[in-house]
Design a protein around this motif. Structure first.
Motif, PDB file in Angstrom:
ATOM      1  N   UNK A   1      68.767  25.133  43.240  1.00 18.37           N
ATOM      2  CA  UNK A   1      70.070  25.113  43.901  1.00 18.37           C
ATOM      3  C   UNK A   1      70.005  25.759  45.276  1.00 18.37           C
ATOM      4  N   UNK A   2      71.032  25.501  46.076  1.00 21.97           N
ATOM      5  CA  UNK A   2      71.143  26.145  47.384  1.00 21.97           C
ATOM      6  C   UNK A   2      71.655  27.567  47.192  1.00 21.97           C
ATOM      7  N   UNK A   3      71.709  28.328  48.261  1.00 26.88           N
ATOM      8  CA  UNK A   3      72.202  29.695  48.151  1.00 26.88           C
ATOM      9  C   UNK A   3      73.673  29.725  47.749  1.00 26.88           C
ATOM     10  N   UNK A   4      74.364  28.628  47.984  1.00 22.84           N
ATOM     11  CA  UNK A   4      75.778  28.595  47.592  1.00 22.84           C
ATOM     12  C   UNK A   4      75.964  27.902  46.242  1.00 22.84           C
ATOM     13  N   UNK A   5      74.890  27.843  45.462  1.00 19.57           N
ATOM     14  CA  UNK A   5      74.951  27.319  44.102  1.00 19.57           C
ATOM     15  C   UNK A   5      75.304  25.846  43.982  1.00 19.57           C
ATOM     16  N   UNK A   6      75.065  25.097  45.050  1.00 24.75           N
ATOM     17  CA  UNK A   6      75.144  23.651  44.913  1.00 24.75           C
ATOM     18  C   UNK A   6      73.777  23.160  44.491  1.00 24.75           C
ATOM     19  N   UNK A   7      73.760  22.165  43.617  1.00 19.87           N
ATOM     20  CA  UNK A   7      72.471  21.648  43.173  1.00 19.87           C
ATOM     21  C   UNK A   7      71.721  21.018  44.353  1.00 19.87           C
ATOM     22  N   UNK A   8      70.458  21.412  44.505  1.00 20.73           N
ATOM     23  CA  UNK A   8      69.655  20.951  45.640  1.00 20.73           C
ATOM     24  C   UNK A   8      68.749  19.797  45.213  1.00 20.73           C
ATOM     25  N   UNK A   9      68.144  19.945  44.022  1.00 15.11           N
ATOM     26  CA  UNK A   9      67.261  18.894  43.532  1.00 15.11           C
ATOM     27  C   UNK A   9      67.697  18.494  42.119  1.00 15.11           C
ATOM     28  N   UNK A  10      67.630  19.422  41.188  1.00 15.89           N
ATOM     29  CA  UNK A  10      68.164  19.142  39.855  1.00 15.89           C
ATOM     30  C   UNK A  10      68.362  20.420  39.071  1.00 15.89           C
ATOM     31  N   UNK A  11      69.149  20.331  37.990  1.00 14.86           N
ATOM     32  CA  UNK A  11      69.137  21.335  36.929  1.00 14.86           C
ATOM     33  C   UNK A  11      68.417  20.689  35.764  1.00 14.86           C
ATOM     34  N   UNK A  12      67.772  21.504  34.969  1.00 12.68           N
ATOM     35  CA  UNK A  12      67.023  21.002  33.813  1.00 12.68           C
ATOM     36  C   UNK A  12      67.263  21.913  32.628  1.00 12.68           C
ATOM     37  N   UNK A  13      67.601  21.312  31.490  1.00 12.95           N
ATOM     38  CA  UNK A  13      67.773  22.089  30.262  1.00 12.95           C
ATOM     39  C   UNK A  13      67.254  21.275  29.079  1.00 12.95           C
ATOM     40  N   UNK A  14      66.196  21.750  28.410  1.00 19.43           N
ATOM     41  CA  UNK A  14      65.702  21.036  27.225  1.00 19.43           C
ATOM     42  C   UNK A  14      66.428  21.543  25.976  1.00 19.43           C
ATOM     43  N   UNK A  15      66.912  20.627  25.150  1.00 19.99           N
ATOM     44  CA  UNK A  15      67.588  21.031  23.906  1.00 19.99           C
ATOM     45  C   UNK A  15      67.007  20.262  22.719  1.00 19.99           C
ATOM     46  N   UNK A  16      67.009  20.907  21.553  1.00 25.13           N
ATOM     47  CA  UNK A  16      66.579  20.248  20.314  1.00 25.13           C
ATOM     48  C   UNK A  16      67.803  20.018  19.458  1.00 25.13           C
ATOM     49  N   UNK A  17      67.864  18.847  18.828  1.00 25.03           N
ATOM     50  CA  UNK A  17      69.063  18.550  18.049  1.00 25.03           C
ATOM     51  C   UNK A  17      68.790  18.386  16.556  1.00 25.03           C
ATOM     52  N   UNK A  18      67.662  18.809  16.081  1.00 28.01           N
ATOM     53  CA  UNK A  18      67.390  18.660  14.650  1.00 28.01           C
ATOM     54  C   UNK A  18      66.472  17.483  14.390  1.00 28.01           C
ATOM     55  N   UNK A  19      66.223  17.234  13.093  1.00 32.43           N
ATOM     56  CA  UNK A  19      65.228  16.230  12.727  1.00 32.43           C
ATOM     57  C   UNK A  19      65.862  14.953  12.190  1.00 32.43           C
ATOM     58  N   UNK A  20      65.236  13.829  12.508  1.00 30.72           N
ATOM     59  CA  UNK A  20      65.549  12.572  11.841  1.00 30.72           C
ATOM     60  C   UNK A  20      64.256  12.036  11.264  1.00 30.72           C
ATOM     61  N   UNK A  21      64.271  11.766   9.989  1.00 30.06           N
ATOM     62  CA  UNK A  21      63.095  11.205   9.310  1.00 30.06           C
ATOM     63  C   UNK A  21      61.812  11.941   9.664  1.00 30.06           C
ATOM     64  N   UNK A  22      61.911  13.258   9.656  1.00 30.22           N
ATOM     65  CA  UNK A  22      60.723  14.071   9.897  1.00 30.22           C
ATOM     66  C   UNK A  22      60.321  14.207  11.355  1.00 30.22           C
TER      67      UNK A  22
END
Ligand SMILES: Nc1nc2c(ncn2[C@@H]2O[C@H](COP(=O)(O)OP(=O)(O)OP(=O)(O)O)[C@@H](O)[C@H]2O)c(=O)[nH]1
Ligand SMILES: [Mg+2]
Lengths: 196, 163
Positions: A48-69
């Motif tokens: 982000x920029x110094x003023x908290x505007x996204x400059x390139x990207x935000x990234x967040x990896x999340x797991x949502x549980x299992x399906x069929x193993x």
């Protein structure tokens, strides 16, 4: 493009939050980051920029549980919404499996919403996607502000595909997980159907 | 570049995963690196070797992909196809990032025990082998279009994620 690893038994998909500047894309990810069990999400990266505007990207990896193993993991990205960052938006869209279009409900932002939505369609096409078929949900954010466009106005403006739409106040978390679940469902259904 | 896969997914089976893994292990040893990562262009980590415990590998994979994407964008602005090698020099550790067949990203972190010349040489050789494995991945994908776990998914399976 989703990535299925039979060795580690994982399914990875990429979801991109798109929308005009200041509509609340980063705020969505911040809320998800805060509310998810730390074991189910990784670090959030914000370029982000110094003023908290996204400059390139935000990234967040999340797991949502299992399906069929298989563990299901989703890589959430936001694009920078400001008009002049278009080159970066195109790069972030590469390999996307599903899009959340985050619209700003303030009346004064309707032109920006439409401009950003058109820009999404152009950039998707440029990356070889059919903008009428890619998994997409709409989020009408900032439902807490005063001069508000009605849901039917927003629907008429943006939702010609008649995809799932969600009202949200990302700053307090209203509608944030509903939106995320909405897009995850569409992504998995699309994955099952195979190539597009 | 468009991959030979006309699908919207990249499927990696045990066999090729293990082959990737052994190329990385060999590269790690031959180049005296601290750690090596193999990442797809969209930022998913495929495989790694070395002292990975010290690193947030998921973040690293995503940023390496972002880095390659951004420099690729810069390259096309000056009429280059791609910068296929990036080198970041730090006070203690250095990072060598390269593209394999324009599809995978190979990241090598090394310090003073190694050198850029050595890393470059070893990476080139490893890249050729990774490219061969990648071809095998594609061929497998073409052979078995159906029958994977994904085709068997039901709406109920998907719903069960949100219970
Ligand atoms: N009132 C109100 N403010 C919100 C809401 N969601 C986000 N905001 C505020 O809007 C401002 C911009 O939010 P961001 O999430 O940074 O916007 P963005 O879409 O990431 O913007 P860019 O990075 O420039 O594309 C911040 O001050 C947020 O706190 C909401 O639902 N209601
Ligand atoms: Mg932002």
């Amino acid at each position: 493009m989703s990535f299925i690893n039979y060795s580690s038994r994982e399914i990875n998909c990429k979801i991109v939050y798109y929308g005009p500047g200041l509509c609340g894309k980063t705020t969505n990810l911040q809320y998800i980051f805060r509310r998810m069990n730390p074991g189910d999400r990784g670090k959030m990266i914000s370029l982000a920029t110094e003023t908290e505007r996204t400059l390139f990207f935000d990234f967040l990896p999340v797991s949502m549980g299992e399906i069929r193993g298989f563990k299901t993991r989703f890589h959430l990205y936001t694009v920078p919404g400001q008009v002049f960052y278009d080159a970066s938006r195109r790069l972030i869209l590469r390999g996307v499996d599903g899009v959340v279009f985050c619209a700003d409900s303030q009346i004064t932002r309707m032109d920006s919403n439409l401009e950003s939505f058109d820009n999404l369609r152009i950039n998707l096409r440029e990356q070889g996607y059919d903008p009428d078929r890619i998994p997409l949900v709409l989020q009408y954010n900032k439902r807490d502000v005063n001069s508000l466009a009605s849901v039917s106005e927003l629907h008429a403006l943006l939702n010609y595909r008649n995809v799932p739409e969600f009202e949200a106040v990302a700053s307090t978390g209203v509608g944030v997980f509903e939106t995320l679940k909405g897009i995850i469902k569409l992504v998995l259904i699309d994955l099952k159907k195979g190539g597009r | 570049m468009v991959s030979p896969m006309n699908q919207n997914r990249f499927i990696l089976h045990e066999k090729e995963y293990n082959e990737f893994q052994s190329v990385l292990k060999k590269l790690l040893i031959d180049s005296y690196a601290k750690v090596v990562f193999l990442v797809d262009k969209n930022g998913s980590l495929l495989s790694s070797a070395g002292e990975t415990g010290d690193f947030d590998t998921t973040s690293l994979a995503s940023l390496a992909a972002g880095n390659i994407a951004a420099t690729g964008g810069l390259a096309s602005l000056i009429g280059e196809k791609e910068f296929s090698i990036l080198f970041h020099e730090g006070q203690r550790d250095n990072m060598h990032i390269s593209l394999v067949d324009n599809r995978l990203i190979l990241v090598v972190v090394f310090d003073g025990r190694s050198s850029i010349g050595l890393v470059r040489l070893r990476v080139r050789r490893a890249g050729e082998e990774l490219g061969r494995i990648l071809k095998a991945v594609d061929e497998t994908a073409e052979r078995e279009e159906e029958g994977g776990v994904i085709e068997e998914l039901t709406e109920a399976d998907i719903e069960s994620l949100f219970k």
